[in-house]
Design a protein around this motif. Structure first.
Motif, PDB file in Angstrom:
ATOM      1  N   THR A 165       0.832  -1.213   0.000  1.00 24.31           N
ATOM      2  CA  THR A 165       0.000   0.000   0.000  1.00 24.31           C
ATOM      3  C   THR A 165       0.865   1.261   0.000  1.00 24.31           C
ATOM      4  OG1 THR A 165      -0.245  -0.408   2.383  1.00 24.31           O
ATOM      5  CG2 THR A 165      -2.123  -0.929   0.995  1.00 24.31           C
ATOM      6  N   TRP A 168       1.762   1.920  -3.508  1.00 20.01           N
ATOM      7  CA  TRP A 168       0.610   2.485  -4.237  1.00 20.01           C
ATOM      8  C   TRP A 168       0.241   3.876  -3.733  1.00 20.01           C
ATOM      9  CZ3 TRP A 168      -2.445  -2.611  -2.963  1.00 20.01           C
ATOM     10  CH2 TRP A 168      -1.926  -3.670  -3.702  1.00 20.01           C
ATOM     11  N   LYS A 169       1.027   4.395  -2.776  1.00 20.30           N
ATOM     12  CA  LYS A 169       0.807   5.718  -2.168  1.00 20.30           C
ATOM     13  C   LYS A 169      -0.535   5.804  -1.427  1.00 20.30           C
ATOM     14  CE  LYS A 169       3.756   8.196  -5.454  1.00 20.30           C
ATOM     15  NZ  LYS A 169       4.950   8.119  -4.634  1.00 20.30           N
ATOM     16  N   ARG A 170      -1.005   4.665  -0.931  1.00 20.39           N
ATOM     17  CA  ARG A 170      -2.197   4.665  -0.065  1.00 20.39           C
ATOM     18  C   ARG A 170      -1.696   4.734   1.379  1.00 20.39           C
ATOM     19  NH1 ARG A 170      -5.214  -0.447  -2.996  1.00 20.39           N
ATOM     20  NH2 ARG A 170      -5.407   0.495  -5.063  1.00 20.39           N
ATOM     21  N   GLU A 172      -2.737   6.061   4.195  1.00 25.04           N
ATOM     22  CA  GLU A 172      -3.607   5.773   5.341  1.00 25.04           C
ATOM     23  C   GLU A 172      -3.663   4.269   5.596  1.00 25.04           C
ATOM     24  OE1 GLU A 172      -8.038   6.896   7.052  1.00 25.04           O
ATOM     25  OE2 GLU A 172      -7.496   7.464   5.005  1.00 25.04           O
ATOM     26  N   GLN A 173      -3.882   3.497   4.509  1.00 28.71           N
ATOM     27  CA  GLN A 173      -3.921   2.040   4.642  1.00 28.71           C
ATOM     28  C   GLN A 173      -2.555   1.499   5.048  1.00 28.71           C
ATOM     29  OE1 GLN A 173      -5.589   0.045   1.218  1.00 28.71           O
ATOM     30  NE2 GLN A 173      -7.327   1.444   1.100  1.00 28.71           N
ATOM     31  N   TRP A 212       2.815  11.140   3.722  1.00 26.67           N
ATOM     32  CA  TRP A 212       1.364  11.331   3.675  1.00 26.67           C
ATOM     33  C   TRP A 212       1.040  12.808   3.907  1.00 26.67           C
ATOM     34  CZ3 TRP A 212      -2.349   8.586   7.699  1.00 26.67           C
ATOM     35  CH2 TRP A 212      -3.688   8.840   7.346  1.00 26.67           C
TER      36      TRP A 212
END
Length: 574
Positions: A165, A168-170, A172-173, A212
């Motif tokens: 994640t 994928w630059k997610r 928060e996850q 983030w």
């Protein structure tokens, strides 16, 4: 009979995969077929052995699909595995003899259920269903009290989810999964992933918060990296802490404290250089330069010590501290002559820095300053050394001397260039420029002839090119221009003659021929009858070449039919 064949097929796939006869995808397909057949053969009340086999086959088939990136095909088999586990548990309870048996059976079943749930987590994660993946992992986490040996496995599974994640630059996850990984790793120290892995998880967690939203999650990022450094001291952890502090706009005092932390530990020279670079790139000159000054003491015996001096020099120049930069270069030169030589790679890098600085001064027409920097570069060559770069250096110095009208010094520099690289067209061009300035027509013509021959050699030996294919024509064109500017027509004619032999571009060729015709015409008109024949013969040669090129078929898009007609008219008028 079908069941036996299915089991044989399964075993064959296992054997052949070990022997590399079948690849991962082929094995997954063979398992799929074998597992389907076994499921079709199931009776109304299968024995314990059959159910256990079905659980194993369904789990491995589902995992096989996940491993080759086809997670959607895994779900059905993992569901079959869960149903089979329930069947097995019911059967074992029915046949148990007391509470002790029940606990044994329950522990046995929970191991399989844990594995299936972890595979389901992998499957739904791969399909992008974050919530379902969280639910599966939470169920696994709840089972860890009874299955403490699975702590390491589940912690690494969450870490892998965090890594994916993050990619994928997610964020928060990613921060959720990495936090889960760290928390699970703390649950049972005996079966945890170990301090190094925990620190690695925390470093990535800090990075995720940092990337983030550093302003919003600054405290969390700092907390994570501080914990990481407590778990396991690692240069990457110190570096990240400094990076976060710089981004947050921390005071020099706080950054100094962070830098001082890792100076007490074993760290590499490259790590120190990266840290200094980071500090200086963020405008923390005071901290950065102080840190750079303290580094050499730690690496006195290192052959790479020169890297520190180079970095120091680069940043002094970037910050327009030219006087201090000169002092630093002079220190390096002194060290060079007392036996503290730079490694070849570092020395090459130093030459690049010096030449770049000299070139900037040359472009700004500060020729004396440019010479100063070129002379620093010369200091690193031994007397009598033959090197093509030294020849180039001497030619550059000669150009500076010419602009400063110091002809004698320019001649000395060119003489050195000739000693190092006598067959260079650039060296001949330097000789030519001096000859033109001294109005030495014979020497200038001789230099042009040499340049023409070298340009000819270059075009004939394309496989052994020493210069760019256009260099010869560009230098001859420049030579003609210099001669005309200095009113030396004889020299200009010679340069244009060689140029017309090598030009491929039609427009440039006809421009050169027109110039030759004009120069020769004015020369012929000024001469007496007896000398005109020689001029007329030259004119005829130029016109013949123009006629020959105009008669050829042209592939150049820029040279249109109308342009050819205009050129033909011009030469016809002559």
């Amino acid at each position: 009979q079908v069941e036996e064949s299915a089991i044989s097929l399964w075993n064959w796939a296992v054997t052949k995969h070990i022997d590399s006869v079948v690849n991962d995808e082929q094995r997954a397909k063979l398992r799929f077929v074998a597992c389907r057949l076994v499921c079709l053969c199931e009776g109304s009340d299968p024995p314990e052995g059959t159910i256990r086999r079905q659980i194993l086959m369904s789990m491995k088939t589902g995992k096989g699909w996940i491993d080759i990136g086809k997670a959607d095909l895994a779900d059905g088999f993992l569901e079959i595995a869960v149903n089979s586990i329930e069947k097995l548990y019911a059967k074992l309870l029915k046949e148990s003899n007391g509470e002790a048996d029940v606990h044994v059976h329950k522990a046995d079943v929970e191991k399989n259920l844990f594995k299936v749930l972890s595979y389901q987590a992998e499957s739904v994660f791969a399909q992008g269903d974050f919530q379902k993946a969280v639910m599966c992992v939470q169920r696994c986490k709840d089972m860890l009290m009874k299955l403490p040996k699975e702590t390491c496995y589940l912690s690494i599974l969450c870490y892998n989810f965090g890594v994916e994640t993050y990619k994928w630059k997610r964020y928060e996850q990613s921060s959720f999964w990495l936090s889960q990984s760290y928390d699970i790793g703390k649950m049972d120290r005996k079966y945890s992933v170990g301090k190094e892995m925990q620190a690695k998880v925390l470093r990535l967690l800090a990075t995720a918060y940092f990337e983030w939203d550093c302003d919003l999650y600054l405290d969390k990022a700092l907390e994570a990296i501080s914990l990481a450094n407590q778990e396991n001291l690692h240069p990457a952890g110190f570096f990240l802490k400094v990076k976060i502090l710089l981004k947050s706009g921390a005071s020099d005092e706080d950054i100094n404290s962070a830098v001082a932390e890792f100076l007490h530990h074993e760290i590499s020279l490259d790590f120190c250089l990266s840290t200094a670079k980071l500090l200086l790139e963020h405008g923390r000159e005071s901290v950065g330069f102080d840190f750079l000054k303290s580094v050499p003491e730690r690496f006195e015996s290192s052959p790479d010590l020169g890297k520190i001096a180079l970095l120091h020099l680069e940043f002094l120049l970037q910050n327009k501290r030219e006087l201090l930069a000169k002092q630093k270069v002079e220190e390096i030169i002194i060290d060079h002559y007392i036996g503290k030589q730079l490694l070849p790679e570092a020395l090459n890098q130093l030459h690049i820095i010096l030449w770049d600085r000299a070139a900037k001064h040359y472009e700004a027409k500060s020729y004396s300053e440019a010479l100063h920097w070129y002379k620093y570069s010369v200091s690193f060559y031994t007397p009598g050394q033959i090197d093509q770069n030294l020849a180039k250096l001497q030619r550059n110095m000669a150009s500076c001397y010419l602009h400063l009208k110091q002809i004698d010094k320019a001649k000395e520099a060119v003489k050195e260039a000739e000693r190092c690289d006598p067959n260079s067209i650039f060296t001949k061009f330097s000789v030519y420029k001096i000859a033109v300035m001294e109005k030495d027509t014979d020497k200038a013509v001789e230099a042009v002839i040499e340049m023409g021959k070298l340009a000819e050699e270059t075009s004939q030996h394309e496989d052994k090119l020493r210069v760019d294919e256009n260099t010869g024509t560009n230098l001859l064109s420049l030579a003609a221009q210099i001669a005309l500017e200095n009113d030396q027509r004889v020299v200009a004619i010679k340069a244009l003659e060689y140029l017309s032999q090598h030009l491929q571009d039609c427009q440039q060729l006809f421009a050169a021929l027109k110039c030759l015709v004009r120069l020769t015409l004015s020369k012929v008109m000024a001469e007496n009858e007896e000398k005109r024949d020689e001029g007329n013969n030259s004119m005829l040669t130029y016109l013949t070449l123009a006629h020959k090129r105009l008669a050829e078929s042209f592939t150049e898009e820029k040279f249109t039919g109308d342009m050819r007609i205009l050129e033909a008219h011009w030469f016809r008028k002559v």
